[in-house]
Design a protein around this motif. Structure first.
Motif, PDB file in Angstrom:
ATOM      1  N   VAL A  46       0.878  -1.171   0.000  1.00 42.96           N
ATOM      2  CA  VAL A  46       0.000   0.000   0.000  1.00 42.96           C
ATOM      3  C   VAL A  46       0.915   1.221   0.000  1.00 42.96           C
ATOM      4  O   VAL A  46       1.743   1.368   0.888  1.00 42.96           O
ATOM      5  N   ILE A  47       0.763   2.063  -0.998  1.00 45.03           N
ATOM      6  CA  ILE A  47       1.636   3.230  -1.148  1.00 45.03           C
ATOM      7  C   ILE A  47       0.776   4.480  -1.272  1.00 45.03           C
ATOM      8  O   ILE A  47      -0.120   4.549  -2.112  1.00 45.03           O
ATOM      9  N   LYS A  48       1.059   5.460  -0.406  1.00 46.06           N
ATOM     10  CA  LYS A  48       0.340   6.728  -0.450  1.00 46.06           C
ATOM     11  C   LYS A  48       1.156   7.728  -1.266  1.00 46.06           C
ATOM     12  O   LYS A  48       2.349   7.857  -1.063  1.00 46.06           O
ATOM     13  N   ILE A  49       0.482   8.414  -2.177  1.00 46.33           N
ATOM     14  CA  ILE A  49       1.159   9.379  -3.044  1.00 46.33           C
ATOM     15  C   ILE A  49       0.471  10.738  -2.907  1.00 46.33           C
ATOM     16  O   ILE A  49      -0.696  10.882  -3.262  1.00 46.33           O
ATOM     17  N   ASP A  50       1.200  11.701  -2.381  1.00 42.33           N
ATOM     18  CA  ASP A  50       0.695  13.062  -2.203  1.00 42.33           C
ATOM     19  C   ASP A  50       0.697  13.754  -3.565  1.00 42.33           C
ATOM     20  O   ASP A  50       1.751  13.949  -4.165  1.00 42.33           O
ATOM     21  N   VAL A  51      -0.501  14.115  -4.056  1.00 46.71           N
ATOM     22  CA  VAL A  51      -0.586  14.715  -5.395  1.00 46.71           C
ATOM     23  C   VAL A  51       0.101  16.082  -5.459  1.00 46.71           C
ATOM     24  O   VAL A  51       0.565  16.487  -6.510  1.00 46.71           O
ATOM     25  N   GLY A  52       0.177  16.777  -4.333  1.00 47.57           N
ATOM     26  CA  GLY A  52       0.861  18.065  -4.307  1.00 47.57           C
ATOM     27  C   GLY A  52       2.352  17.935  -4.596  1.00 47.57           C
ATOM     28  O   GLY A  52       2.957  18.809  -5.211  1.00 47.57           O
ATOM     29  N   LYS A  53       2.940  16.829  -4.169  1.00 51.01           N
ATOM     30  CA  LYS A  53       4.376  16.589  -4.369  1.00 51.01           C
ATOM     31  C   LYS A  53       4.653  15.770  -5.623  1.00 51.01           C
ATOM     32  O   LYS A  53       5.807  15.597  -6.005  1.00 51.01           O
ATOM     33  N   ASN A  54       3.609  15.221  -6.230  1.00 46.79           N
ATOM     34  CA  ASN A  54       3.760  14.351  -7.402  1.00 46.79           C
ATOM     35  C   ASN A  54       2.785  14.752  -8.502  1.00 46.79           C
ATOM     36  O   ASN A  54       2.048  13.919  -9.036  1.00 46.79           O
ATOM     37  N   LYS A  55       2.784  16.044  -8.829  1.00 44.98           N
ATOM     38  CA  LYS A  55       1.820  16.571  -9.805  1.00 44.98           C
ATOM     39  C   LYS A  55       1.955  15.909 -11.171  1.00 44.98           C
ATOM     40  O   LYS A  55       0.958  15.593 -11.810  1.00 44.98           O
ATOM     41  N   GLU A  56       3.193  15.700 -11.626  1.00 45.71           N
ATOM     42  CA  GLU A  56       3.409  15.101 -12.952  1.00 45.71           C
ATOM     43  C   GLU A  56       2.796  13.708 -13.028  1.00 45.71           C
ATOM     44  O   GLU A  56       2.132  13.370 -14.003  1.00 45.71           O
ATOM     45  N   LEU A  57       3.031  12.914 -12.001  1.00 46.38           N
ATOM     46  CA  LEU A  57       2.497  11.548 -11.977  1.00 46.38           C
ATOM     47  C   LEU A  57       0.967  11.578 -11.928  1.00 46.38           C
ATOM     48  O   LEU A  57       0.310  10.851 -12.672  1.00 46.38           O
ATOM     49  N   ALA A  58       0.415  12.431 -11.083  1.00 47.01           N
ATOM     50  CA  ALA A  58      -1.046  12.535 -10.975  1.00 47.01           C
ATOM     51  C   ALA A  58      -1.663  12.950 -12.314  1.00 47.01           C
ATOM     52  O   ALA A  58      -2.687  12.413 -12.728  1.00 47.01           O
ATOM     53  N   GLU A  59      -1.019  13.880 -13.004  1.00 48.48           N
ATOM     54  CA  GLU A  59      -1.521  14.318 -14.312  1.00 48.48           C
ATOM     55  C   GLU A  59      -1.390  13.204 -15.341  1.00 48.48           C
ATOM     56  O   GLU A  59      -2.298  12.979 -16.138  1.00 48.48           O
ATOM     57  N   ALA A  60      -0.272  12.497 -15.315  1.00 50.14           N
ATOM     58  CA  ALA A  60      -0.045  11.416 -16.284  1.00 50.14           C
ATOM     59  C   ALA A  60      -1.092  10.317 -16.122  1.00 50.14           C
ATOM     60  O   ALA A  60      -1.521   9.709 -17.106  1.00 50.14           O
ATOM     61  N   LEU A  61      -1.518  10.079 -14.892  1.00 45.73           N
ATOM     62  CA  LEU A  61      -2.523   9.042 -14.624  1.00 45.73           C
ATOM     63  C   LEU A  61      -3.942   9.606 -14.610  1.00 45.73           C
ATOM     64  O   LEU A  61      -4.886   8.905 -14.264  1.00 45.73           O
ATOM     65  N   ARG A  62      -4.070  10.891 -14.952  1.00 51.11           N
ATOM     66  CA  ARG A  62      -5.371  11.575 -15.012  1.00 51.11           C
ATOM     67  C   ARG A  62      -6.154  11.462 -13.703  1.00 51.11           C
ATOM     68  O   ARG A  62      -7.348  11.157 -13.702  1.00 51.11           O
ATOM     69  N   VAL A  63      -5.442  11.686 -12.606  1.00 45.21           N
ATOM     70  CA  VAL A  63      -6.094  11.678 -11.298  1.00 45.21           C
ATOM     71  C   VAL A  63      -6.834  13.001 -11.140  1.00 45.21           C
ATOM     72  O   VAL A  63      -6.225  14.063 -11.155  1.00 45.21           O
ATOM     73  N   LYS A  64      -8.144  12.927 -11.034  1.00 44.11           N
ATOM     74  CA  LYS A  64      -8.984  14.129 -10.899  1.00 44.11           C
ATOM     75  C   LYS A  64      -9.576  14.212  -9.485  1.00 44.11           C
ATOM     76  O   LYS A  64      -9.361  15.157  -8.772  1.00 44.11           O
ATOM     77  N   GLY A  65     -10.366  13.223  -9.109  1.00 43.33           N
ATOM     78  CA  GLY A  65     -10.994  13.216  -7.790  1.00 43.33           C
ATOM     79  C   GLY A  65     -10.079  12.594  -6.754  1.00 43.33           C
ATOM     80  O   GLY A  65      -9.254  11.739  -7.067  1.00 43.33           O
ATOM     81  N   LEU A  66     -10.221  13.028  -5.514  1.00 44.48           N
ATOM     82  CA  LEU A  66      -9.421  12.466  -4.426  1.00 44.48           C
ATOM     83  C   LEU A  66     -10.348  11.915  -3.353  1.00 44.48           C
ATOM     84  O   LEU A  66     -11.404  12.481  -3.114  1.00 44.48           O
ATOM     85  N   PRO A  67      -9.954  10.849  -2.691  1.00 42.67           N
ATOM     86  CA  PRO A  67      -8.791  10.038  -3.049  1.00 42.67           C
ATOM     87  C   PRO A  67      -9.052   9.214  -4.313  1.00 42.67           C
ATOM     88  O   PRO A  67     -10.187   8.885  -4.606  1.00 42.67           O
ATOM     89  N   THR A  68      -7.982   8.916  -5.048  1.00 42.27           N
ATOM     90  CA  THR A  68      -8.063   7.976  -6.158  1.00 42.27           C
ATOM     91  C   THR A  68      -7.219   6.772  -5.780  1.00 42.27           C
ATOM     92  O   THR A  68      -6.067   6.908  -5.384  1.00 42.27           O
ATOM     93  N   LEU A  69      -7.820   5.602  -5.877  1.00 41.51           N
ATOM     94  CA  LEU A  69      -7.158   4.346  -5.529  1.00 41.51           C
ATOM     95  C   LEU A  69      -6.946   3.544  -6.807  1.00 41.51           C
ATOM     96  O   LEU A  69      -7.868   3.388  -7.594  1.00 41.51           O
ATOM     97  N   ILE A  70      -5.717   3.062  -6.996  1.00 46.10           N
ATOM     98  CA  ILE A  70      -5.392   2.283  -8.194  1.00 46.10           C
ATOM     99  C   ILE A  70      -4.601   1.048  -7.766  1.00 46.10           C
ATOM    100  O   ILE A  70      -3.684   1.151  -6.944  1.00 46.10           O
TER     101      ILE A  70
END
Length: 98
Positions: A46-70
């Motif tokens: 289980v890995i938590k990813i802060d979208v504020g610190k990982n904007k590029e990754l969140a955008e690449a995976l099209r994360v829109k709503g939070l939380p998003t679980l993948i």
């Protein structure tokens, strides 16, 4: 991004939680994810990813709503959900891929 590839290209399921501390639903999921991780032990990660610190990754995976679980396994996305989930539901879904 190469670090991300190393995180998800493993034989056990990896549950990613995209969150931000500013989102109440994201914060509420922290204890749920602790329970999931404790229940599954070394059968899954289980890995938590802060979208504020990982904007590029969140955008690449099209994360829109939070939380998003993948869930990834062997580098391939197996399941995705935006919004809260309870621990038992997540454990059951992850166990399909163990």
């Amino acid at each position: 991004m190469s670090k991300f590839g190393e995180l998800i290209d493993v034989e056990i399921p990896v549950l990613l939680d995209f969150y931000t501390e500013a989102n109440d639903q994201s914060v509420a999921m922290h204890s749920v994810l602790r329970d999931v991780a404790a229940s599954l032990g070394d059968k899954a990660k289980v890995i938590k990813i802060d979208v504020g610190k990982n904007k590029e990754l969140a955008e690449a995976l099209r994360v829109k709503g939070l939380p998003t679980l993948i869930i990834y396994k062997d580098g391939e996305m197996k399941w995705r959900h935006s919004g809260e989930q309870d621990a038992n539901t997540l454990i059951n879904i992850i166990q399909e891929y163990v």
